[in-house]
Motif scaffolding. Structure first.
Motif, mmCIF file in Angstrom:
data_model
loop_
_atom_site.group_PDB
_atom_site.id
_atom_site.type_symbol
_atom_site.label_atom_id
_atom_site.label_comp_id
_atom_site.label_asym_id
_atom_site.label_seq_id
_atom_site.Cartn_x
_atom_site.Cartn_y
_atom_site.Cartn_z
ATOM 1 N N ARG A 57 2.322 23.152 -6.814
ATOM 2 C CA ARG A 57 3.193 21.627 -7.157
ATOM 3 C C ARG A 57 3.427 20.939 -8.395
ATOM 4 N N PHE A 95 -2.691 5.255 -11.309
ATOM 5 C CA PHE A 95 -2.556 4.532 -11.334
ATOM 6 C C PHE A 95 -1.358 4.066 -12.039
ATOM 7 N N ALA A 96 -1.764 4.730 -13.122
ATOM 8 C CA ALA A 96 -0.045 4.466 -14.352
ATOM 9 C C ALA A 96 1.129 5.331 -13.861
ATOM 10 N N SER A 97 0.248 6.890 -13.113
ATOM 11 C CA SER A 97 1.677 7.629 -12.099
ATOM 12 C C SER A 97 3.250 6.712 -11.125
ATOM 13 N N SER A 98 3.630 8.045 -10.692
ATOM 14 C CA SER A 98 4.173 7.367 -9.114
ATOM 15 C C SER A 98 2.923 7.298 -7.837
ATOM 16 N N GLY A 99 1.751 8.027 -7.914
ATOM 17 C CA GLY A 99 1.154 7.519 -7.024
ATOM 18 C C GLY A 99 0.151 8.883 -6.976
ATOM 19 N N ALA A 100 -1.457 8.654 -6.940
ATOM 20 C CA ALA A 100 -2.185 10.135 -6.115
ATOM 21 C C ALA A 100 -1.351 10.519 -4.877
ATOM 22 N N ARG A 101 -1.873 11.870 -5.024
ATOM 23 C CA ARG A 101 -1.988 12.797 -3.560
ATOM 24 C C ARG A 101 -3.456 13.212 -4.316
ATOM 25 N N ILE A 102 -3.753 13.980 -2.622
ATOM 26 C CA ILE A 102 -5.127 15.266 -2.939
ATOM 27 C C ILE A 102 -5.121 15.819 -1.554
ATOM 28 N N ALA A 104 5.030 8.420 -15.689
ATOM 29 C CA ALA A 104 5.396 6.588 -14.687
ATOM 30 C C ALA A 104 6.490 7.799 -13.373
ATOM 31 N N ALA A 105 6.737 8.820 -14.226
ATOM 32 C CA ALA A 105 8.152 9.413 -12.931
ATOM 33 C C ALA A 105 7.889 10.083 -12.110
ATOM 34 N N GLY A 106 6.387 10.609 -11.961
ATOM 35 C CA GLY A 106 6.257 11.720 -10.876
ATOM 36 C C GLY A 106 4.580 11.643 -10.058
ATOM 37 N N LEU A 107 4.127 12.365 -9.246
ATOM 38 C CA LEU A 107 3.008 12.590 -8.646
ATOM 39 C C LEU A 107 1.835 13.185 -9.637
ATOM 40 N N ARG A 136 -8.808 7.627 -12.414
ATOM 41 C CA ARG A 136 -8.040 5.997 -11.210
ATOM 42 C C ARG A 136 -7.088 4.899 -12.146
ATOM 43 N N ALA A 185 -11.701 13.413 1.454
ATOM 44 C CA ALA A 185 -10.648 12.174 1.715
ATOM 45 C C ALA A 185 -9.092 13.185 1.367
ATOM 46 N N ARG A 186 -8.146 12.906 1.891
ATOM 47 C CA ARG A 186 -6.508 14.121 1.784
ATOM 48 C C ARG A 186 -5.591 12.380 1.596
ATOM 49 N N ILE A 187 -4.488 12.643 0.878
ATOM 50 C CA ILE A 187 -3.852 12.060 0.095
ATOM 51 C C ILE A 187 -2.374 12.577 0.915
ATOM 52 N N ARG A 237 7.443 -0.742 -8.660
ATOM 53 C CA ARG A 237 8.028 0.037 -9.163
ATOM 54 C C ARG A 237 8.107 1.306 -7.989
ATOM 55 N N ASN A 238 7.056 1.723 -7.442
ATOM 56 C CA ASN A 238 6.682 2.295 -6.490
ATOM 57 C C ASN A 238 6.957 2.161 -5.237
ATOM 58 N N MET A 298 8.915 8.374 -1.557
ATOM 59 C CA MET A 298 8.539 8.604 -2.306
ATOM 60 C C MET A 298 7.946 9.569 -2.324
ATOM 61 N N ARG A 343 10.175 12.112 -4.842
ATOM 62 C CA ARG A 343 9.516 13.226 -6.299
ATOM 63 C C ARG A 343 9.528 15.147 -6.280
ATOM 64 N N GLN A 344 9.232 14.999 -4.085
ATOM 65 C CA GLN A 344 8.827 16.274 -4.234
ATOM 66 C C GLN A 344 9.622 16.796 -3.422
ATOM 67 N N ARG A 388 7.598 18.775 -8.095
ATOM 68 C CA ARG A 388 6.446 18.036 -6.675
ATOM 69 C C ARG A 388 5.562 17.174 -7.695
#
Lengths: 259, 259
Positions: free
Chosen positions: A194, A177-184, A154-157, A173, B182-184, B40-41, B95, B99-100, A199
């Motif tokens: 990263r 959703f249980a993390s701080s957020g998804a990155r692509i 929960a504390a990281g991307l 997915r 897709a990119r995030i 939380r996010n 965020m 985090r980064q 990161r």
């Protein structure tokens, strides 16, 4: 290999990478020839081929006994991890290279009898080389670095593969959703970088051997867990779904996948 | 406003941003105080607040008649777009900042009677300021740039909001699957910047006024389409799902949404 030998090899690899990246940068404005491979979003360019050809030639010339696993076909048909095996990915993130001229990496890895020796992830446009291994430690360019904090999920991307995230394959997915957020980002090497730099808490994607070989060595040197999504050791001669993550987040991921 | 007045304001804004970013960089190693807002996010830090307070004060002092819409509450309760209205986002991508310590932006925009005047997206860690407007053109730092090529959807990467992509809200997954991928990134400003620089064909996300205000001015100056996902003009005083995309890809997106 002893440390002295590893250091000699390290110097050689860094010289090859410096030559290859200079060549690539100088010719970036040249005509790009793009072809598709397995589908419309699986690309290869003249730069992938030229860079791989150069790197494979250097390795074969310096170490004729060694075997090479590489993306674009200049390497060997490697059937076993016995002895010294190199992995070369000339441009990791070819789609980013073609579309963005940014966010791509050159990667080299060296294993001996299946064991981690040296890994290199070169962020070409940032001119940042992450390199190291169990006997030499972790470095960014000339600076020694330490591994990341052992964060919970929960504390990281979380870096993810786009389709796996969108279609919830392997619960990606749910995990994101249980993390701080998804990155692509679109480059396995830069995603590994990263996570290693702290990161991101982790990264999940379906990867070929050359996509994961350098990242695995560097991530394990950094104290991270690198396994298949099921928690098994990687098979370095096959494609598979790879999970790199902090040791603290690993059981959290396993719990989400079992629920 | 005439061009001379816009140029004077531009110099002032660039000075404020330079001061704010120096302050931020010098104090980056200081204690970060992080609080959650709506969930939380959804984070805010002492750096968001300090930077916004500084920028709002400069604007109020220089232009006491003007109104300010801002994220962290130091601005005004703006009910109308009449006259001059500023939009301030001190840290876009909080965020990522937390985090980064990378991939975040400072953004300022100026509208007059609802019309585009000046927009600023400052990529703090890359030290890259994208700025401009309809009367001054587009610039990166001191260099004038042109808008991106008018690419079709399949020829470019698409920046997306993670949950909208993963859950196919507003057909975002379908649209992304028709692109090159897709990119995030996690910062609206940096996503707009990538579209304006031609690194992405478009970007879709649910955005507040301060998230989109600078990007809209710069993207429209670059010849891109900026609307709600339904193709309507943006309401600059409300949150909404925003679509920035090349003119060529716009009807392709509309077709996917109607199918």
């Amino acid at each position: 290999m002893d440390l002295a030998e590893i250091k000699v090899i390290n110097t050689q690899v860094q010289n090859w990478l410096a030559t290859a990246v200079n060549e690539l940068r100088q010719n970036l404005d040249e005509q790009l020839q793009v072809r598709t491979k397995s589908g419309r979003n699986d690309l290869v360019t003249n730069f992938d081929k030229g860079t791989e050809h150069f790197l494979v030639e250097q390795i074969h010339h310096a170490f004729p006994e060694d075997q090479i696993v590489s993306e674009e076909g200049f390497g060997d048909r490697v059937q076993s991890l016995q002895g010294r095996v190199w992995f070369v990915d000339p441009i990791d993130g070819t789609m980013n290279f073609v579309r963005q001229r940014d966010d791509f990496a050159m990667m080299i890895a060296l294993y001996e009898d299946g064991q981690n020796v040296l890994g290199y992830i070169l962020d070409v446009m940032q001119d940042e080389l992450l390199w190291g291994g169990p006997s030499v430690g972790l470095h960014v360019n000339q600076q020694k670095i330490t591994g990341p904090a052992n964060q919970p999920l929960a504390a990281g991307l979380l870096g993810v593969n786009g389709p796996m995230f969108a279609l919830n394959r392997e619960h990606v997915r749910d995990i994101a959703f249980a993390s701080s957020g998804a990155r692509i980002i679109g480059s396995a090497g830069l995603e590994f970088q990263r996570v290693i730099r702290g990161r991101q808490v982790g990264y999940i994607s379906h990867l070929a051997p050359w996509d994961v070989a350098a990242g695995k060595i560097l991530a394990e040197t950094a104290g991270l867990s690198v396994t298949t999504i099921d928690g098994h050791p990687l098979n370095m001669l096959e494609s598979q779904v790879v999970l790199v993550i902090t040791r603290r987040a690993l059981p959290e991921v396993q719990k989400i996948r079992q629920s």
